[in-house]
Design a protein around this motif. Structure first.
Motif, PDB file in Angstrom:
ATOM      1  N   ALA A  37      -1.691   2.116  -3.126  1.00  0.00           N
ATOM      2  CA  ALA A  37      -0.483   2.679  -3.722  1.00  0.00           C
ATOM      3  C   ALA A  37      -0.790   3.203  -5.118  1.00  0.00           C
ATOM      4  O   ALA A  37      -1.676   2.704  -5.809  1.00  0.00           O
ATOM      5  CB  ALA A  37       0.610   1.618  -3.792  1.00  0.00           C
ATOM      6  N   GLU A  38      -0.053   4.219  -5.514  1.00  0.00           N
ATOM      7  CA  GLU A  38      -0.178   4.756  -6.866  1.00  0.00           C
ATOM      8  C   GLU A  38       1.024   4.294  -7.666  1.00  0.00           C
ATOM      9  O   GLU A  38       2.147   4.736  -7.449  1.00  0.00           O
ATOM     10  CB  GLU A  38      -0.239   6.286  -6.831  1.00  0.00           C
ATOM     11  CG  GLU A  38      -1.472   6.817  -6.109  1.00  0.00           C
ATOM     12  CD  GLU A  38      -1.530   8.329  -6.099  1.00  0.00           C
ATOM     13  OE1 GLU A  38      -0.612   8.951  -6.686  1.00  0.00           O
ATOM     14  OE2 GLU A  38      -2.475   8.880  -5.527  1.00  0.00           O
ATOM     15  N   TYR A  73       1.524   4.416   7.013  1.00  0.00           N
ATOM     16  CA  TYR A  73       0.587   4.115   5.933  1.00  0.00           C
ATOM     17  C   TYR A  73      -0.654   4.992   6.084  1.00  0.00           C
ATOM     18  O   TYR A  73      -1.362   4.896   7.094  1.00  0.00           O
ATOM     19  CB  TYR A  73       0.186   2.639   5.976  1.00  0.00           C
ATOM     20  CG  TYR A  73       1.346   1.696   5.750  1.00  0.00           C
ATOM     21  CD1 TYR A  73       1.708   1.299   4.468  1.00  0.00           C
ATOM     22  CD2 TYR A  73       2.091   1.215   6.826  1.00  0.00           C
ATOM     23  CE1 TYR A  73       2.779   0.440   4.260  1.00  0.00           C
ATOM     24  CE2 TYR A  73       3.160   0.357   6.627  1.00  0.00           C
ATOM     25  CZ  TYR A  73       3.500  -0.026   5.342  1.00  0.00           C
ATOM     26  OH  TYR A  73       4.566  -0.877   5.148  1.00  0.00           O
ATOM     27  N   GLN A 129       0.831  -1.199   0.000  1.00  0.00           N
ATOM     28  CA  GLN A 129       0.000   0.000   0.000  1.00  0.00           C
ATOM     29  C   GLN A 129       0.873   1.258   0.000  1.00  0.00           C
ATOM     30  O   GLN A 129       2.089   1.200   0.170  1.00  0.00           O
ATOM     31  CB  GLN A 129      -0.915  -0.002   1.222  1.00  0.00           C
ATOM     32  CG  GLN A 129      -1.794  -1.242   1.361  1.00  0.00           C
ATOM     33  CD  GLN A 129      -2.661  -1.490   0.152  1.00  0.00           C
ATOM     34  OE1 GLN A 129      -2.459  -2.450  -0.591  1.00  0.00           O
ATOM     35  NE2 GLN A 129      -3.639  -0.632  -0.066  1.00  0.00           N
ATOM     36  N   ALA A 130       0.224   2.403  -0.194  1.00  0.00           N
ATOM     37  CA  ALA A 130       0.939   3.675  -0.153  1.00  0.00           C
ATOM     38  C   ALA A 130       1.602   3.836   1.214  1.00  0.00           C
ATOM     39  O   ALA A 130       1.029   3.467   2.241  1.00  0.00           O
ATOM     40  CB  ALA A 130      -0.034   4.825  -0.405  1.00  0.00           C
TER      41      ALA A 130
END
Length: 236
Positions: free
Chosen positions: A233-234, A177, A156-157
């Motif tokens: 996430a990007e 996060y 994840q981001a």
């Protein structure tokens, strides 16, 4: 020497663990022969046996000797190692998705208040998270499904918090996060899950920071259920 990957395992050990999982070792004890495993690993029977011994010694699987061989099952640590590897492949091949973890509010040991307020961390929180956290963490005990799902957290981001030192000691790094905290339809953000590189907490324990005292903001008492929605996430 093989490089360590998920959970401190080597590539070769992780491959052996994967084959045990494919045989059904995640759901119960399965018969595993060293000769058969060696064939699948393109290795000798002795090498396959050593891999199983290393996995057992590391706590990644359990073995039971029986009259006609051995029964093998994957432990919680073994499953977490596989899920961590899976999270890496998800980043490569799947569209990002939000991760939701659920658990109950619990009282921590009180250490968060001290560490969150230390200047070396506080400066990084202000510049990287965009706020000064309330001096303390909200402690969550995850339910069983979320303990397993937590292995997806590294995908994840995230925001890194660097280690730093003063005249007395070195303070460890951590990862934050971005998350939204929800209780009974009421949601709060910004908040962050904070995961220190060095921690005494078990996998079922999670710590949250926010610019406010989340217990007061969401009227929380010990034992109440929360959902934590972790930002996806990007990928570029």
């Amino acid at each position: 020497m093989s490089e360590s990957v998920a959970g401190g395992l080597t590539h070769d050990e992780l491959l052996a663990l994967k084959h045990v999982a494919l045989d059904g070792g995640l759901t119960g004890s399965v018969p595993v022969s060293c000769s058969g495993l060696g064939d699948r690993l393109d290795a000798s029977t002795q090498t396959a046996s050593r891999r199983l011994q290393a996995l057992e010694a590391g706590g990644y699987l359990d073995r039971e000797r029986v009259t006609d061989g051995q029964l093998v099952s994957i432990t919680d640590d073994g499953e977490r190692a596989l899920r961590s590897e899976y999270a890496d492949y998800r980043q490569l091949f799947e569209s990002p998705t939000e991760l939701t973890l659920t658990g109950t509010v619990t009282t921590g040991m009180g250490e968060g208040k001290h560490y969150i307020s230390l200047p070396g961390y506080e400066r990084q929180f202000e510049s990287r998270l965009g706020y000064t956290p309330f001096p303390g963490t909200l402690n969550i005990e995850l339910d069983t499904a979320s303990v397993h799902a937590r292995a997806d957290l590294p995908g994840q981001a995230s925001v890194p918090i660097d280690s730093w030192e003063d005249d007395d000691r070195t303070y460890g790094a951590a990862t934050c996060y971005p998350a939204t905290v929800e209780r009974d339809g009421r949601a709060f953000e910004p908040a962050h899950i904070i995961v220190p590189d060095r921690t005494h907490h078990d996998e079922e324990n999670l710590e949250l920071i926010a610019p406010v005292k989340l217990r007061d903001e969401l009227d929380l008492d010990d034992g109440e259920m929360l959902a934590i929605h972790v930002a996806e996430a990007e990928f570029e």
